[in-house]
Motif scaffolding. Structure first.
Motif, PDB file in Angstrom:
ATOM      1  N   GLY A  68      -8.123   5.751   2.278  1.00  0.00           N
ATOM      2  CA  GLY A  68      -6.883   6.454   2.595  1.00  0.00           C
ATOM      3  C   GLY A  68      -5.742   5.507   2.918  1.00  0.00           C
ATOM      4  N   GLY A  69      -4.536   5.878   2.492  1.00  0.00           N
ATOM      5  CA  GLY A  69      -3.370   5.056   2.779  1.00  0.00           C
ATOM      6  C   GLY A  69      -3.132   3.932   1.796  1.00  0.00           C
ATOM      7  N   GLN A 108     -13.267  -0.042  12.413  1.00  0.00           N
ATOM      8  CA  GLN A 108     -14.111   0.098  13.598  1.00  0.00           C
ATOM      9  C   GLN A 108     -14.092  -1.163  14.459  1.00  0.00           C
ATOM     10  N   LEU A 109     -13.789  -2.284  13.850  1.00  0.00           N
ATOM     11  CA  LEU A 109     -13.672  -3.545  14.589  1.00  0.00           C
ATOM     12  C   LEU A 109     -12.275  -3.729  15.184  1.00  0.00           C
ATOM     13  N   GLY A 110     -11.436  -2.727  14.990  1.00  0.00           N
ATOM     14  CA  GLY A 110     -10.093  -2.776  15.551  1.00  0.00           C
ATOM     15  C   GLY A 110      -9.094  -3.516  14.697  1.00  0.00           C
ATOM     16  N   LEU A 111      -9.416  -3.722  13.439  1.00  0.00           N
ATOM     17  CA  LEU A 111      -8.523  -4.434  12.531  1.00  0.00           C
ATOM     18  C   LEU A 111      -7.677  -3.436  11.747  1.00  0.00           C
ATOM     19  N   CYS A 112      -6.433  -3.771  11.549  1.00  0.00           N
ATOM     20  CA  CYS A 112      -5.520  -2.927  10.763  1.00  0.00           C
ATOM     21  C   CYS A 112      -5.689  -3.269   9.289  1.00  0.00           C
ATOM     22  N   THR A 113      -5.921  -2.271   8.449  1.00  0.00           N
ATOM     23  CA  THR A 113      -6.221  -2.517   7.042  1.00  0.00           C
ATOM     24  C   THR A 113      -5.168  -1.914   6.109  1.00  0.00           C
ATOM     25  N   ARG A 114      -5.148  -2.420   4.920  1.00  0.00           N
ATOM     26  CA  ARG A 114      -4.298  -1.879   3.853  1.00  0.00           C
ATOM     27  C   ARG A 114      -4.999  -2.132   2.527  1.00  0.00           C
ATOM     28  N   THR A 115      -4.986  -1.156   1.631  1.00  0.00           N
ATOM     29  CA  THR A 115      -5.555  -1.314   0.291  1.00  0.00           C
ATOM     30  C   THR A 115      -4.440  -1.225  -0.739  1.00  0.00           C
ATOM     31  N   VAL A 116      -4.415  -2.200  -1.642  1.00  0.00           N
ATOM     32  CA  VAL A 116      -3.429  -2.216  -2.720  1.00  0.00           C
ATOM     33  C   VAL A 116      -4.110  -1.699  -3.987  1.00  0.00           C
ATOM     34  N   MET A 162       5.809  -2.002  -1.850  1.00  0.00           N
ATOM     35  CA  MET A 162       6.705  -2.618  -0.885  1.00  0.00           C
ATOM     36  C   MET A 162       7.947  -3.173  -1.567  1.00  0.00           C
ATOM     37  N   PHE A 163       8.043  -2.869  -2.857  1.00  0.00           N
ATOM     38  CA  PHE A 163       9.183  -3.376  -3.627  1.00  0.00           C
ATOM     39  C   PHE A 163      10.078  -2.240  -4.100  1.00  0.00           C
ATOM     40  N   ASP A 164       9.430  -1.141  -4.503  1.00  0.00           N
ATOM     41  CA  ASP A 164      10.204   0.020  -4.940  1.00  0.00           C
ATOM     42  C   ASP A 164       9.519   1.277  -4.421  1.00  0.00           C
ATOM     43  N   ASP A 165       9.989   2.419  -4.849  1.00  0.00           N
ATOM     44  CA  ASP A 165       9.471   3.666  -4.298  1.00  0.00           C
ATOM     45  C   ASP A 165       8.842   4.528  -5.375  1.00  0.00           C
ATOM     46  N   GLU A 166       8.299   3.885  -6.419  1.00  0.00           N
ATOM     47  CA  GLU A 166       7.762   4.641  -7.533  1.00  0.00           C
ATOM     48  C   GLU A 166       6.523   5.452  -7.147  1.00  0.00           C
ATOM     49  N   SER A 167       5.690   4.926  -6.275  1.00  0.00           N
ATOM     50  CA  SER A 167       4.420   5.595  -5.987  1.00  0.00           C
ATOM     51  C   SER A 167       4.534   6.690  -4.943  1.00  0.00           C
ATOM     52  N   GLY A 168       5.574   6.600  -4.121  1.00  0.00           N
ATOM     53  CA  GLY A 168       5.688   7.569  -3.054  1.00  0.00           C
ATOM     54  C   GLY A 168       4.804   7.267  -1.871  1.00  0.00           C
ATOM     55  N   HIS A 169       4.185   6.074  -1.866  1.00  0.00           N
ATOM     56  CA  HIS A 169       3.261   5.718  -0.793  1.00  0.00           C
ATOM     57  C   HIS A 169       3.869   4.732   0.198  1.00  0.00           C
ATOM     58  N   ASN A 170       5.157   4.409   0.051  1.00  0.00           N
ATOM     59  CA  ASN A 170       5.710   3.323   0.855  1.00  0.00           C
ATOM     60  C   ASN A 170       6.789   3.762   1.830  1.00  0.00           C
ATOM     61  N   SER A 171       6.749   5.005   2.218  1.00  0.00           N
ATOM     62  CA  SER A 171       7.814   5.514   3.065  1.00  0.00           C
ATOM     63  C   SER A 171       7.873   4.852   4.430  1.00  0.00           C
ATOM     64  N   GLU A 172       6.780   4.235   4.866  1.00  0.00           N
ATOM     65  CA  GLU A 172       6.760   3.644   6.195  1.00  0.00           C
ATOM     66  C   GLU A 172       7.516   2.327   6.257  1.00  0.00           C
ATOM     67  N   ASP A 198      -6.180   9.971  -9.939  1.00  0.00           N
ATOM     68  CA  ASP A 198      -7.640   9.987  -9.857  1.00  0.00           C
ATOM     69  C   ASP A 198      -8.168   8.704  -9.232  1.00  0.00           C
ATOM     70  N   VAL A 199      -7.535   7.589  -9.563  1.00  0.00           N
ATOM     71  CA  VAL A 199      -7.958   6.307  -9.003  1.00  0.00           C
ATOM     72  C   VAL A 199      -7.622   6.250  -7.510  1.00  0.00           C
ATOM     73  N   TYR A 200      -6.430   6.730  -7.137  1.00  0.00           N
ATOM     74  CA  TYR A 200      -6.035   6.740  -5.723  1.00  0.00           C
ATOM     75  C   TYR A 200      -7.036   7.540  -4.889  1.00  0.00           C
ATOM     76  N   ALA A 201      -7.593   8.598  -5.481  1.00  0.00           N
ATOM     77  CA  ALA A 201      -8.548   9.435  -4.751  1.00  0.00           C
ATOM     78  C   ALA A 201      -9.840   8.685  -4.446  1.00  0.00           C
ATOM     79  N   LEU A 202     -10.126   7.628  -5.199  1.00  0.00           N
ATOM     80  CA  LEU A 202     -11.347   6.846  -5.002  1.00  0.00           C
ATOM     81  C   LEU A 202     -11.149   5.682  -4.049  1.00  0.00           C
ATOM     82  N   LEU A 203      -9.905   5.427  -3.659  1.00  0.00           N
ATOM     83  CA  LEU A 203      -9.591   4.314  -2.772  1.00  0.00           C
ATOM     84  C   LEU A 203      -9.558   4.773  -1.314  1.00  0.00           C
TER      85      LEU A 203
END
Length: 494
Positions: free
Chosen positions: A309-310, A286-294, A317-327, A302-307
């Protein structure tokens, strides 16, 4: 040196917070002095704990967690915690091993029952629990009343009571006037060996942290009382203020090339942790800051669902095991993959991640008000990183204003000004401030000094008779049973 003693630590949840760090360091210091040490706890997750508790350095025994849940319908946390602590106390008592002393911390409720272990009780009070509980409604005040009385009564049954700072000492005297006891001060220390270890540069968990930006770091549990949102608003204001000074090239460059990293304890079992992390992410956006959660190491779906989004995996950013790094592009340099991120959330970090962040941080922001002590400022100063903290509580005793960091009123303007000052400070002056902090911690907060003082206090207990009769354990159980019935009745009525 005193004769070798058998000492057991009784701690509720052996995670990665400041209280847990103190317990681990205290156990190690006594172990190094030739004493036999065991830690009893209700919960120990090997993926969410300090290295010494999983690599065999310390003997950790888990109990008291098989019958009573953490809560009932998402409520009655304190009641369930006390009941679980009594189960843990029973586990300690039933252990065939005999102990000379029991080091109990955080929760005083099991102390009378632990008298059946025929050991002297050493209670380390981090901060009176009843001062941390919410009482916004009549129901909350009625519900908490018996537990507040229980805390004061059971705390007084300890043979020795110790607190972590002069601030907590004075708070204790005000909170428990009927005890008529002045606890001794035993300030926590750092195990320098743990911080002097070389960083494993090949650790893939560092990949999401590599950046050429200047890092503003916050280390705290994701709890609302830690006021982590202040770090976000202050950082945002700092960025906007400095970027507005377009004629000041150095300031503009410093601000456009900095990132706020919010690292700390986060437990998916704790509702407040999961809610607050999402609230902070929303606040930053809301403050216009770009965020990322590791995501924490080993996180499942189940843990990802509690974090928020994104969220990405620690190695996304090292490998593609999680499927979350396509960008992220295949050829993109690791050091540039945080270029667009203003705020990075790092829940449940590893020790190597902590060491790396402290090695690249320009400053550490410590936001809690009236914090009883605060281990993070000590860690930061030892690692030669200046600290910006609220001018109250424990930091008043550990941070030297203008020499090892800055103490500010807990408002965004003052925090933003202090952060800006450190971001734009001449490197020589910044290094001198970091060096002063390192020297202060090295001389005043070493594990050797802490261990010697702790040993003296424990041995001193044996010069006095045990404080309470074991009959108190029976009275405690009766009190708890009555409180259980009343709490369930009030819950049903409400």
């Amino acid at each position: 040196m005193a004769r070798p003693l058998n000492i057991a630590f009784v701690h509720p949840d052996l995670g990665i917070g400041g209280a847990e760090r103190l317990v681990v360091d205290a156990a190690i210091s006594l172990q190094k002095r030739g004493h036999n040490v065991v830690i009893y706890t209700m919960h120990h997750d090997v993926s969410h704990c300090f290295e010494e508790t999983r690599d065999g350095t310390l003997d950790v025994r888990v109990g008291g967690n098989w019958l009573v849940p953490r809560s009932i319908g998402g409520r009655l946390y304190i009641l369930c915690t006390i009941l679980r602590s009594l189960m843990l106390a029973r586990h300690v008592i039933s252990d065939p091993e005999q102990y000379d002393a029991l080091f109990v911390d955080q929760l005083s409720a099991p102390i009378p029952l632990l008298k059946y272990a025929h050991a002297h009780i050493f209670f380390y009070c981090h901060f009176p629990d009843y001062l941390l509980a919410r009482r916004n409604t009549l129901w909350q005040r009625v519900y908490r009343a018996p537990f507040d009385l229980l805390e004061e009564f059971t705390t007084g049954e300890a043979d020795e009571i110790v607190v972590n700072s002069r601030f907590t000492q004075e708070t204790f005297r005000t909170a428990f006037p009927r005890l008529n006891r002045v606890p001794k001060v035993l300030t926590p220390a750092l195990n320098f060996e743990a911080y002097d270890k070389p960083i494993d540069a090949n650790d893939p968990l560092l990949c999401t942290l590599r950046t050429r930006k200047r890092v503003v770091l916050s280390i705290n549990r994701f709890e609302r009382k830690k006021d982590i949102g202040l770090a976000i608003t202050a950082f945002s204001k700092c960025c906007k203020t400095l970027l507005a000074k377009k004629n000041d090239a150095e300031s503009a460059t410093s601000t456009s090339r900095c990132c706020l990293v919010l690292a700390g304890g986060w437990d998916p079992r704790v509702l407040e942790n999961t809610q607050y992390l999402k609230e902070l992410d929303t606040q930053a956006r809301q403050l216009g800051l770009c965020t990322r959660t590791v995501a924490p190491r080993g996180a499942n779906k189940d843990v990802y669902a509690l974090l928020p989004g994104g969220a990405v995996s620690a190695t996304a950013m090292f490998d593609d095991e999680s499927g979350h790094n396509s960008e992220f592009g295949e050829g993109e340099a690791l050091s540039e993959r945080l270029a667009s991120i203003d705020v990075l959330f790092l829940p449940s970090f590893t020790e190597n991640q902590r060491a790396y962040l402290l090695s690249i941080a320009r400053c550490v922001v410590y936001t809690p008000t009236n914090e009883h002590l605060g281990i993070a400022p000590l860690e930061s100063m030892y690692m030669r990183v200046p600290v910006v903290a609220a001018d109250s509580g424990g930091p008043l005793e550990t941070i030297q204003h203008g020499k090892t960091g800055y103490l500010c009123a807990p408002v965004e303007d003052e925090f933003a000004m202090a952060i800006s000052r450190l971001l734009n400070m001449d490197d020589d002056k910044w290094k001198a401030m970091g060096g002063a902090g390192h020297e202060r911690v090295r001389l005043a907060y070493s594990l050797d000094v802490f261990g010697s003082r702790l040993e003296q206090l424990i041995v001193g207990m044996f010069q006095r008779p045990a404080r309470a009769s074991m009959v108190m354990g029976v009275l405690l159980v009766g009190f708890i049973v009555s409180t259980v019935c009343l709490s369930l009745l009030f819950t049903w009525w409400k």
